[in-house]
Design a protein around this motif. Structure first.
Motif, PDB file in Angstrom:
ATOM      1  N   THR A  99     -12.127   8.963  35.169  1.00  0.00           N
ATOM      2  CA  THR A  99     -13.138   9.482  36.079  1.00  0.00           C
ATOM      3  C   THR A  99     -12.926   8.995  37.506  1.00  0.00           C
ATOM      4  OG1 THR A  99     -14.719   9.586  34.262  1.00  0.00           O
ATOM      5  CG2 THR A  99     -15.627   9.636  36.479  1.00  0.00           C
ATOM      6  N   LYS A 100     -12.664   7.713  37.685  1.00  0.00           N
ATOM      7  CA  LYS A 100     -12.484   7.154  39.028  1.00  0.00           C
ATOM      8  C   LYS A 100     -11.219   7.689  39.690  1.00  0.00           C
ATOM      9  CE  LYS A 100     -16.157   4.613  39.103  1.00  0.00           C
ATOM     10  NZ  LYS A 100     -17.272   4.905  39.978  1.00  0.00           N
ATOM     11  N   GLU A 101     -10.134   7.843  38.926  1.00  0.00           N
ATOM     12  CA  GLU A 101      -8.903   8.427  39.473  1.00  0.00           C
ATOM     13  C   GLU A 101      -9.164   9.865  39.908  1.00  0.00           C
ATOM     14  OE1 GLU A 101      -5.529   6.119  36.786  1.00  0.00           O
ATOM     15  OE2 GLU A 101      -6.545   7.865  35.969  1.00  0.00           O
ATOM     16  N   GLY A 102      -9.881  10.601  39.062  1.00  0.00           N
ATOM     17  CA  GLY A 102     -10.196  11.988  39.379  1.00  0.00           C
ATOM     18  C   GLY A 102     -11.021  12.110  40.649  1.00  0.00           C
ATOM     19  N   GLU A 103     -12.016  11.244  40.782  1.00  0.00           N
ATOM     20  CA  GLU A 103     -12.837  11.253  41.996  1.00  0.00           C
ATOM     21  C   GLU A 103     -11.989  10.928  43.220  1.00  0.00           C
ATOM     22  OE1 GLU A 103     -15.918   8.446  41.135  1.00  0.00           O
ATOM     23  OE2 GLU A 103     -17.006   9.852  39.842  1.00  0.00           O
ATOM     24  N   GLY A 104     -11.074   9.974  43.071  1.00  0.00           N
ATOM     25  CA  GLY A 104     -10.191   9.590  44.168  1.00  0.00           C
ATOM     26  C   GLY A 104      -9.228  10.692  44.574  1.00  0.00           C
ATOM     27  N   ARG A 152     -12.677   5.914  26.084  1.00  0.00           N
ATOM     28  CA  ARG A 152     -13.461   5.039  26.959  1.00  0.00           C
ATOM     29  C   ARG A 152     -12.660   3.783  27.257  1.00  0.00           C
ATOM     30  NH1 ARG A 152     -17.277   8.150  29.198  1.00  0.00           N
ATOM     31  NH2 ARG A 152     -17.923   9.627  27.632  1.00  0.00           N
ATOM     32  N   GLU A 153     -12.747   3.336  28.508  1.00  0.00           N
ATOM     33  CA  GLU A 153     -12.017   2.145  28.911  1.00  0.00           C
ATOM     34  C   GLU A 153     -12.827   1.336  29.914  1.00  0.00           C
ATOM     35  OE1 GLU A 153      -8.351   3.629  30.543  1.00  0.00           O
ATOM     36  OE2 GLU A 153      -9.292   4.378  32.344  1.00  0.00           O
ATOM     37  N   ARG A 154     -12.433   0.079  30.058  1.00  0.00           N
ATOM     38  CA  ARG A 154     -13.031  -0.774  31.083  1.00  0.00           C
ATOM     39  C   ARG A 154     -12.061  -0.831  32.251  1.00  0.00           C
ATOM     40  NH1 ARG A 154     -14.432  -6.368  28.732  1.00  0.00           N
ATOM     41  NH2 ARG A 154     -12.402  -6.101  27.799  1.00  0.00           N
ATOM     42  N   ILE A 155     -12.595  -0.723  33.455  1.00  0.00           N
ATOM     43  CA  ILE A 155     -11.741  -0.782  34.636  1.00  0.00           C
ATOM     44  C   ILE A 155     -12.332  -1.734  35.663  1.00  0.00           C
ATOM     45  CG2 ILE A 155     -10.986   1.617  34.322  1.00  0.00           C
ATOM     46  CD1 ILE A 155     -12.694   2.237  36.886  1.00  0.00           C
ATOM     47  N   ILE A 156     -11.469  -2.191  36.536  1.00  0.00           N
ATOM     48  CA  ILE A 156     -11.911  -2.860  37.750  1.00  0.00           C
ATOM     49  C   ILE A 156     -11.743  -1.824  38.840  1.00  0.00           C
ATOM     50  CG2 ILE A 156     -11.505  -4.708  39.402  1.00  0.00           C
ATOM     51  CD1 ILE A 156     -10.465  -6.396  37.081  1.00  0.00           C
ATOM     52  N   HIS A 171     -17.695  -0.473  32.666  1.00  0.00           N
ATOM     53  CA  HIS A 171     -17.502  -0.249  31.230  1.00  0.00           C
ATOM     54  C   HIS A 171     -17.708   1.218  30.892  1.00  0.00           C
ATOM     55  CE1 HIS A 171     -17.576  -4.572  30.312  1.00  0.00           C
ATOM     56  NE2 HIS A 171     -18.461  -4.632  31.293  1.00  0.00           N
ATOM     57  N   GLY A 172     -16.954   1.711  29.921  1.00  0.00           N
ATOM     58  CA  GLY A 172     -17.169   3.055  29.389  1.00  0.00           C
ATOM     59  C   GLY A 172     -16.719   4.187  30.298  1.00  0.00           C
ATOM     60  N   ILE A 173     -15.748   3.925  31.157  1.00  0.00           N
ATOM     61  CA  ILE A 173     -15.214   4.975  32.024  1.00  0.00           C
ATOM     62  C   ILE A 173     -14.326   5.881  31.170  1.00  0.00           C
ATOM     63  CG2 ILE A 173     -13.768   5.476  34.036  1.00  0.00           C
ATOM     64  CD1 ILE A 173     -16.448   4.138  34.720  1.00  0.00           C
ATOM     65  N   ALA A 174     -14.510   7.182  31.289  1.00  0.00           N
ATOM     66  CA  ALA A 174     -13.767   8.144  30.465  1.00  0.00           C
ATOM     67  C   ALA A 174     -12.363   8.372  31.012  1.00  0.00           C
ATOM     68  CB  ALA A 174     -14.508   9.468  30.410  1.00  0.00           C
ATOM     69  N   ARG A 175     -11.382   8.365  30.119  1.00  0.00           N
ATOM     70  CA  ARG A 175     -10.011   8.782  30.432  1.00  0.00           C
ATOM     71  C   ARG A 175      -9.759  10.036  29.618  1.00  0.00           C
ATOM     72  NH1 ARG A 175      -5.671   7.350  32.892  1.00  0.00           N
ATOM     73  NH2 ARG A 175      -6.490   5.310  33.406  1.00  0.00           N
ATOM     74  N   TYR A 176      -9.330  11.089  30.294  1.00  0.00           N
ATOM     75  CA  TYR A 176      -9.133  12.392  29.667  1.00  0.00           C
ATOM     76  C   TYR A 176      -7.645  12.658  29.470  1.00  0.00           C
ATOM     77  CZ  TYR A 176     -13.930  12.830  31.251  1.00  0.00           C
ATOM     78  OH  TYR A 176     -15.267  12.617  31.472  1.00  0.00           O
TER      79      TYR A 176
END
Length: 147
Positions: free
Chosen positions: A78-83, A107-111, A119-124
């Motif tokens: 999700t964060k990569e996609g937003e970026g 689901r993964e944990r990221i910094i 916590h719980g960030i989705a990776r597609y």
């Protein structure tokens, strides 16, 4: 009548708790998804003509599908996609699923870029047809229809 107070063998029972029983340390699989990582990913996608050209929903769906195909097992979170310019990426993934694409969500944990653990960030990850086994193909009728 005063009864003696019960104690555990150590005399300190239940006073200290470990995170896991026996003091086992939890392996930490935290993915660093900071500004540098996202910038490199965006440059990689643009170098392969997969950069987002428009913020319209249609352009996002079309490009996101190509990006998922290109990234393969790496997928995109999700964060990569937003970026990379994808807003409401979960909605775009849902739209792709409705079109018949099989996309796995892990689901993964990221910094994050903010330095905080999320916590719980989705990776597609797009599953390719070769990865999908049809239950119909595995059905064994045992020669019932052989004449």
């Amino acid at each position: 009548m005063n009864l003696p107070q019960k104690q555990n063998a150590s005399g300190q029972g239940g006073k200290y708790f470990t995170k896991l029983a026996g003091g086992v340390k939890l392996k930490s699989n935290i993915f660093r998804c900071g500004v540098q990582h996202i910038s490199k990913l965006r440059q990689e996608l643009e170098a392969n003509n997969l950069g987002l050209k428009s913020a319209s929903g249609e352009a996002q769906i079309t490009t996101l599908l190509q990006v998922l195909m290109y990234l393969g097992d790496r997928g995109i979170n999700t964060k990569e996609g937003e970026g990379c310019g994808y807003f409401r990426i979960a909605t775009r993934i849902q739209e792709l699923k409705e079109m018949g694409y099989c996309i796995l969500s892990k689901r993964e944990r990221i910094i994050g870029a903010d330095g905080l653990i999320h916590h719980g960030i989705a990776r597609y990850v797009l599953l390719r047809e070769r990865d999908i086994k049809s239950p119909q193909g595995e059905l064994d009728l045992g020669g019932v229809y052989d004449h």
